[in-house]
Design a protein around this motif. Structure first.
Motif, mmCIF file in Angstrom:
data_model
loop_
_atom_site.group_PDB
_atom_site.id
_atom_site.type_symbol
_atom_site.label_atom_id
_atom_site.label_comp_id
_atom_site.label_asym_id
_atom_site.label_seq_id
_atom_site.Cartn_x
_atom_site.Cartn_y
_atom_site.Cartn_z
ATOM 1 N N GLN A 68 0.933 -0.867 0.094
ATOM 2 C CA GLN A 68 0.117 -0.102 0.145
ATOM 3 C C GLN A 68 0.686 1.013 -0.159
ATOM 4 O OE1 GLN A 68 -3.358 -0.250 -0.282
ATOM 5 N NE2 GLN A 68 -3.375 -2.014 -0.523
ATOM 6 N N ILE A 69 0.376 2.576 -0.604
ATOM 7 C CA ILE A 69 1.478 2.977 -0.787
ATOM 8 C C ILE A 69 1.754 4.171 0.304
ATOM 9 C CG2 ILE A 69 1.205 5.899 -1.848
ATOM 10 C CD1 ILE A 69 -0.262 4.965 -4.234
ATOM 11 N N ASP A 70 0.966 4.005 1.365
ATOM 12 C CA ASP A 70 0.586 4.895 2.827
ATOM 13 C C ASP A 70 1.688 3.732 3.366
ATOM 14 O OD1 ASP A 70 -1.703 7.049 1.961
ATOM 15 O OD2 ASP A 70 -2.644 5.482 3.326
ATOM 16 N N SER A 71 1.700 2.305 3.303
ATOM 17 C CA SER A 71 3.117 1.668 3.855
ATOM 18 C C SER A 71 4.011 1.636 3.664
ATOM 19 C CB SER A 71 2.819 0.391 3.553
ATOM 20 O OG SER A 71 0.951 -0.135 4.748
ATOM 21 N N LEU A 72 4.469 2.148 1.936
ATOM 22 C CA LEU A 72 5.286 2.765 0.784
ATOM 23 C C LEU A 72 6.038 3.711 1.442
ATOM 24 C CD1 LEU A 72 7.533 1.539 -0.896
ATOM 25 C CD2 LEU A 72 6.168 3.128 -2.458
ATOM 26 N N LYS A 73 5.305 4.840 2.244
ATOM 27 C CA LYS A 73 5.635 6.243 2.508
ATOM 28 C C LYS A 73 6.653 6.445 3.717
ATOM 29 C CE LYS A 73 3.048 8.944 -0.310
ATOM 30 N NZ LYS A 73 1.834 10.220 -0.487
ATOM 31 N N LYS A 74 5.368 5.451 4.659
ATOM 32 C CA LYS A 74 6.318 5.106 6.091
ATOM 33 C C LYS A 74 7.779 4.158 6.048
ATOM 34 C CE LYS A 74 1.610 3.816 8.102
ATOM 35 N NZ LYS A 74 1.225 3.162 9.192
ATOM 36 N N LEU A 75 8.077 3.346 4.647
ATOM 37 C CA LEU A 75 9.521 3.582 5.159
ATOM 38 C C LEU A 75 10.498 4.467 4.119
ATOM 39 C CD1 LEU A 75 8.858 0.077 3.241
ATOM 40 C CD2 LEU A 75 9.746 0.280 5.286
ATOM 41 N N GLY A 76 10.187 5.982 4.100
ATOM 42 C CA GLY A 76 10.811 6.947 2.716
ATOM 43 C C GLY A 76 11.153 7.872 4.142
ATOM 44 N N ASP A 77 11.506 7.215 5.100
ATOM 45 C CA ASP A 77 11.917 8.707 5.892
ATOM 46 C C ASP A 77 13.952 8.900 5.603
ATOM 47 O OD1 ASP A 77 9.992 8.949 7.608
ATOM 48 O OD2 ASP A 77 10.880 8.341 9.254
#
Length: 250
Positions: A102-111
């Motif tokens: 999921q895009i939201d889950s992917l973004k959580k990895l983007g720090d």
């Protein structure tokens, strides 16, 4: 005491006892020499004792300084390792033929895209003891070699960080930001991004699908990997120096 010896010599001369006079004079010289040697020995012992106290305090101060700095750098390394692990997973997902997260889950990895790894080496006690010459009091020269390696790794890390900053402000990171507006778009939920920069799911996936985006993010990740390598060299060097300094105390 000097008058007493002088009187004895005068009496021997006045009595014509020249032989005894010379023997006495020689004995007096020997006593004076012995006295001087004892005084020098006591002075040297006292100086050695003072230097040993200074040396032991220096060692203790260096150990405390290194232990404190090592805690800070190890915290930074732990943060960096976490960012690198997330970055590797992020790139694994966007590098696959089809996005399976999921895009939201992917973004959580983007720090890893926007977070830095803050750390500046600060060893004022070492620097002061080096400039004052007190560092030469340490017998184990391997300690000095390890300190030099720590400082060399720090210089390498500083140069690398400058290259990383140049890339962020002038290189591929900057080119990507110019196109999408904010790098946070790749790591932050849409509702937390200024409305004018928000992307639809389709637009977001199109950006991720570009080889240039993958290359830019991968480059950013590798810069963090290299930075952590330098920091690990510093931390490992500190551990070795602390162990050797502890042995020096014994």
């Amino acid at each position: 005491m000097i008058k007493f010896f002088r009187k004895i010599r005068q009496n021997l001369l006045s009595e014509g006892k020249t032989g005894r006079y010379f023997k006495y004079a020689i004995g007096e010289i020997v006593l004076v020499v012995i006295g001087i040697l004892i005084a020098l020995s006591l002075n040297n012992w006292n100086e050695s004792r003072k230097n040993e106290i200074i040396k032991q305090q220096l060692i203790e101060d260096l150990i405390v300084e290194l232990q404190s700095s090592r805690v800070i750098i190890n915290d930074a390394i732990a943060l960096g390792d976490s960012l690198i692990a997330d970055g590797q997973l992020y790139l694994k997902h966007i590098g696959s033929k089809e996005l399976t997260i999921q895009i939201d889950s992917l973004k959580k990895l983007g720090d890893f895209i926007t977070y830095g790894i803050p750390y500046d080496l600060n060893l004022p006690i070492y620097e002061d003891s080096k400039s004052s010459g007190r560092l030469s009091m340490i017998n184990n020269k391997k300690i000095l070699i390890l300190y030099a390696e720590i400082m060399s790794a720090d210089i390498g890390g500083t140069i690398h960080r400058k290259i990383s900053n140049d890339m962020y402000y002038n290189g591929s990171d900057w080119e990507l930001r110019k196109e999408i507006g904010l790098s946070e778009i790749l790591s932050t939920p849409n509702e937390m991004i200024p409305e004018r920069f928000r992307l639809t799911e389709k637009e977001f996936l199109e950006i991720l699908a570009r080889p240039s985006t993958f290359a830019t993010l991968n480059n950013s990740l590798q810069m963090k990997v290299v930075r952590i390598n330098y920091m690990n060299r510093i931390s490992n060097g500190m551990t070795e120096v602390i162990e050797l300094l502890e042995e020096e105390k014994k």
